[in-house]
Design a protein around this motif. Sequence first.
Motif, PDB file in Angstrom:
ATOM      1  N   ASN A 153     164.390 -12.099  50.599  1.00  0.00           N
ATOM      2  CA  ASN A 153     163.611 -11.783  51.791  1.00  0.00           C
ATOM      3  C   ASN A 153     162.441 -10.858  51.480  1.00  0.00           C
ATOM      4  OD1 ASN A 153     165.210  -9.562  51.288  1.00  0.00           O
ATOM      5  ND2 ASN A 153     165.730  -9.192  53.431  1.00  0.00           N
ATOM      6  N   GLU A 154     162.367 -10.361  50.247  1.00  0.00           N
ATOM      7  CA  GLU A 154     161.238  -9.556  49.775  1.00  0.00           C
ATOM      8  C   GLU A 154     160.269 -10.524  49.094  1.00  0.00           C
ATOM      9  OE1 GLU A 154     163.113  -6.603  47.342  1.00  0.00           O
ATOM     10  OE2 GLU A 154     164.315  -5.831  49.005  1.00  0.00           O
ATOM     11  N   THR A 155     159.498 -11.231  49.905  1.00  0.00           N
ATOM     12  CA  THR A 155     158.796 -12.424  49.443  1.00  0.00           C
ATOM     13  C   THR A 155     157.587 -12.135  48.562  1.00  0.00           C
ATOM     14  OG1 THR A 155     157.645 -12.431  51.576  1.00  0.00           O
ATOM     15  CG2 THR A 155     159.577 -13.851  51.358  1.00  0.00           C
ATOM     16  N   MET A 188     165.000 -19.041  51.524  1.00  0.00           N
ATOM     17  CA  MET A 188     164.166 -18.224  52.389  1.00  0.00           C
ATOM     18  C   MET A 188     162.854 -18.914  52.735  1.00  0.00           C
ATOM     19  SD  MET A 188     164.408 -15.347  53.981  1.00  0.00           S
ATOM     20  CE  MET A 188     165.771 -14.617  53.079  1.00  0.00           C
ATOM     21  N   TYR A 210     161.712 -20.228  56.460  1.00  0.00           N
ATOM     22  CA  TYR A 210     160.515 -19.664  57.078  1.00  0.00           C
ATOM     23  C   TYR A 210     159.529 -20.764  57.465  1.00  0.00           C
ATOM     24  CZ  TYR A 210     156.373 -16.686  57.676  1.00  0.00           C
ATOM     25  OH  TYR A 210     155.258 -16.052  58.185  1.00  0.00           O
ATOM     26  N   MET A 253     162.653 -14.825  59.100  1.00  0.00           N
ATOM     27  CA  MET A 253     163.509 -14.836  57.913  1.00  0.00           C
ATOM     28  C   MET A 253     164.973 -14.585  58.256  1.00  0.00           C
ATOM     29  SD  MET A 253     161.074 -12.901  55.180  1.00  0.00           S
ATOM     30  CE  MET A 253     159.382 -13.453  54.926  1.00  0.00           C
ATOM     31  N   ARG A 254     165.365 -14.937  59.465  1.00  0.00           N
ATOM     32  CA  ARG A 254     166.749 -14.710  59.896  1.00  0.00           C
ATOM     33  C   ARG A 254     167.634 -15.855  59.426  1.00  0.00           C
ATOM     34  NH1 ARG A 254     165.732 -12.507  66.086  1.00  0.00           N
ATOM     35  NH2 ARG A 254     164.615 -10.605  65.499  1.00  0.00           N
ATOM     36  N   TYR A 271     171.319 -14.615  50.826  1.00  0.00           N
ATOM     37  CA  TYR A 271     170.275 -15.321  50.087  1.00  0.00           C
ATOM     38  C   TYR A 271     170.537 -15.421  48.579  1.00  0.00           C
ATOM     39  CZ  TYR A 271     168.496 -10.487  49.736  1.00  0.00           C
ATOM     40  OH  TYR A 271     168.365  -9.140  49.542  1.00  0.00           O
ATOM     41  N   ASN A 317     154.455  -9.024  54.018  1.00  0.00           N
ATOM     42  CA  ASN A 317     155.174 -10.245  54.339  1.00  0.00           C
ATOM     43  C   ASN A 317     154.154 -11.302  54.723  1.00  0.00           C
ATOM     44  OD1 ASN A 317     158.156 -10.028  54.232  1.00  0.00           O
ATOM     45  ND2 ASN A 317     157.806  -8.235  55.531  1.00  0.00           N
TER      46      ASN A 317
END
Length: 908
Positions: free
Chosen positions: A134-136, A179, A183, A194-195, A200, A324
């Motif tokens: 989630n840290e894209t 992810m 998205y 990103m829920r 992940y 993000n």
Amino acid sequence: MIMINIKKTCVLLLWCLSLLGKTYAQVIPDPKSHFGFSIGDDYRLATYQQLEDYFQKVDAISDRVQTIEIGKTEEGRKQYVWVISSPENLRQINRYKEISQKLARAEELSSQEAKKLALEGKPIVWIDGGLHANETVGAHQLIETYYQLVSRNDAENVAILDKVVILLSQVNPDGQELMSSWYMQETDPKKRNMRVPRLYQKYIGHDNNRDFFMMNMKESTHIARQQYIEWMPQIIYNHHQRGPEGSVLAGPPYRDPFNHVFDPLIITSIDGVAAAMNNRLNAENKPGYTRLSGSVFSTWWNGGLRTTPYFHNMIGILTEIIGNPTPEEVPLVPKRLIPNNATPNPVTPQPWHFKQSIDYSVSLNYSILDYAQRHGDELLYNMYVMGNNAIKKGQMDTWTLLPRYVDSIELFYKREKEAGKLKGDSIPKKYYDMVLANPKFRDAKGYVIPADQADFPTAVKFINALIKSGVLVHKATADFTIGGKHYPAGSYVVKTAQAFRAHVLDMFEPQDHPNDFQYPGGPPVKPYDAAGWTLAFQMGVQFDRIVDLFDGPLEKIDYGVLQNPPIKELPISEGGFLLNAKINDAFTVVNELLKADVKVYRITKAVNNLPTGSFYVDAKAATLLKKYARDYGVVAQAIAEKPQQMLQLQVSKIALFDYYGGSMPSGWVRWIMEQYHFGFQVIYPQEIDEGNLRKKYDIILFIGGGTPSLKDEKSASNRYFKMPSKEEVPEKYHAMLGKLTVEKSIPPLTTFLEEGGQIIAVGNATNLAYHFKLPVENLLTEQNKRGEMTPLPSDKFYIPSSILTVKVDTTLRPNWGMSESVDVVFNNSETFKIKQPSSEIKPLLWFDTDKPLKSGWAWGQSYLKGGIAAFYVPIGKGNFYAFGPEITNRGQAHATFKLLFNELYKNK
């Protein structure tokens, strides 16, 4: 004639271009031509499949890249390292790898030889992305960095390629695929989110950055092999998010404390790289870099992708950046607006776009690569220096400077001062000699793991964790003796006279976290992760600490070669066989036997020196037992006749609680149960609320969070995830939604117990005890001025994740196979006391001392004395089990796995 001349000219031109290298003859496709958007465009993410295709496409064109497949992920995707350097360097890449290995291990290498190799070699820099999916920014800066390194021909880039070997790696392929696909599935960009419904990374999610001394997961095993066995990078750069509020990113240097066992050259080397990073951003007018006390990150903890390198003499770099694909704002945080040493160049409140974070990240990558090309021989040689220092320390008497030793010196001085034995304020050197020259406090020269310990298969797993970390291990080829103690052949020996000595010490010795408070008498400064983690303690491995030089009939195990428990012949027996209940993998064998419809029993009285709870199997199962001895290293013991006092086991229908978004503690247990071959189903809140649970399940496991909070009884305690609505997720995931509540969830769980079900709660989930109105209460409370009982404040009691020792009642069935005391992972864990005398509540684990700390930090530990760490109690026809400590901690706490396993069968 003209045609022939044209043809000759074309051939000549192609030949000339080939001399320049194919990179100059070919046009490298930019990311936009492949992905359909530029890296960093708002509302756009690339999947891992797209990344893989692009990297492979460029590799087919460029002579600056070599692609190495390093293994498969837990979901079966290919995991890679992309090696980038000049064509000339790539032709000699094996030589540069060999030089890095020699310098890193520092074995039988003189300083002069090391300097020569450092001048010949090329520094190796590892840059990764995507670990936390989630840290894209991390995965996408990797794409842009790859393109720039392969396509640019400016002086800086050419110098970097000529003088540095770069390793790029997407370290969580499964997570990026999940992810990014999630998205991008929403057609309206402004509704993209990103829920995701599950963790992940399979099983462990965010905890994938907590697995780098254990290497339980395939991904971390592959990465560790590249870093600690194959390439030995001098610098490892691990990209993360998110930057502290009011900053753009947090980076090195990091705050205190740093770990006492690794070489101090690590800290000053981090400072050198950090200066290059900060300077480049400031020169490019990129403000917002915070460091030191400006963030929470330290160099104390072992286990992360950038922290474990410190214990291997490698410079680990972490940055945490904002950004993000959905645009955001840099918020106003007034205290960060004034320049200081933590934040020399503050950022002002402003809109923030994904591309800005990508640009920052690429600049940071180039700052490190430029530093490496300018200081390459120094980086290589210093790695040798640290390894050589470690070898020398392992060969001589040394004392690690630990807080407990300093505290002892001050205590001795204070006592003699108060007794009038000293004058003046100077502390005499004799106190230093009493402690830090005391032979009994010497660092170990090595450790022996005896082959005759009961659960040797688990000890072998511990050895394999060391081997995966690049540690040098020896194995005894014959019986031997040290200091009058006999050890059998097959025992393992780990000497500290090796380059990775710091990691060896950290896996065997207790951590000694200093008392760290915001100010005298104030609240504690929270460690970044764990305060204590000693793996040998967590796994319950028996070992002897040797402080004098020793040797024996030892053979060196080649680096990276994993071990298996010894295979012994199964004896012939007419009376049947027993499997020792102390062996964790005995449960694996039992589960396989039950699946094969073999009857398995547990003895209720010790037989042939095997403890109560050991497993009995009829002699007819000999063929299967022979196979399982080969597969799992568990050898059954023959007995003359069938025991009389036994309970027959049956397979249970097990439910493991989870929720939308995924629980990491639950995920770890899912992995553990798969490893030990337990069958189970995952259960979500809606199914619990529907009731009729006893018809479907015998056991429900609640591990960690997700149970109703005591403060707000209508919500579930879930610190990791905000639950979406049905409108925000596709219909196929609706069954996973919801939260446990007091009103809807506790009644069906109570009925489940009353009808004969078993509930096992671990960690935070033990608050179910209060919802079931059991006669227990929180031990760690005090009465406030209003007469109310409130939790002890952190300035009185604070134990971040550490290892404590508890007593065990080995007569009780839930504790079968356990020893009379065990080391547990305690993280400000729930600790109980009984409100009034009750014969119903059976304490399983408790604190019998006011000093239970074994490794880590325990402020106010005396409050624990007499406290109950675990208990069980009948409720109706069923039982409720509560384990406050983290008995399954991150797949590491093998010493306490049996506390869970014992309850996962039905007794006929």
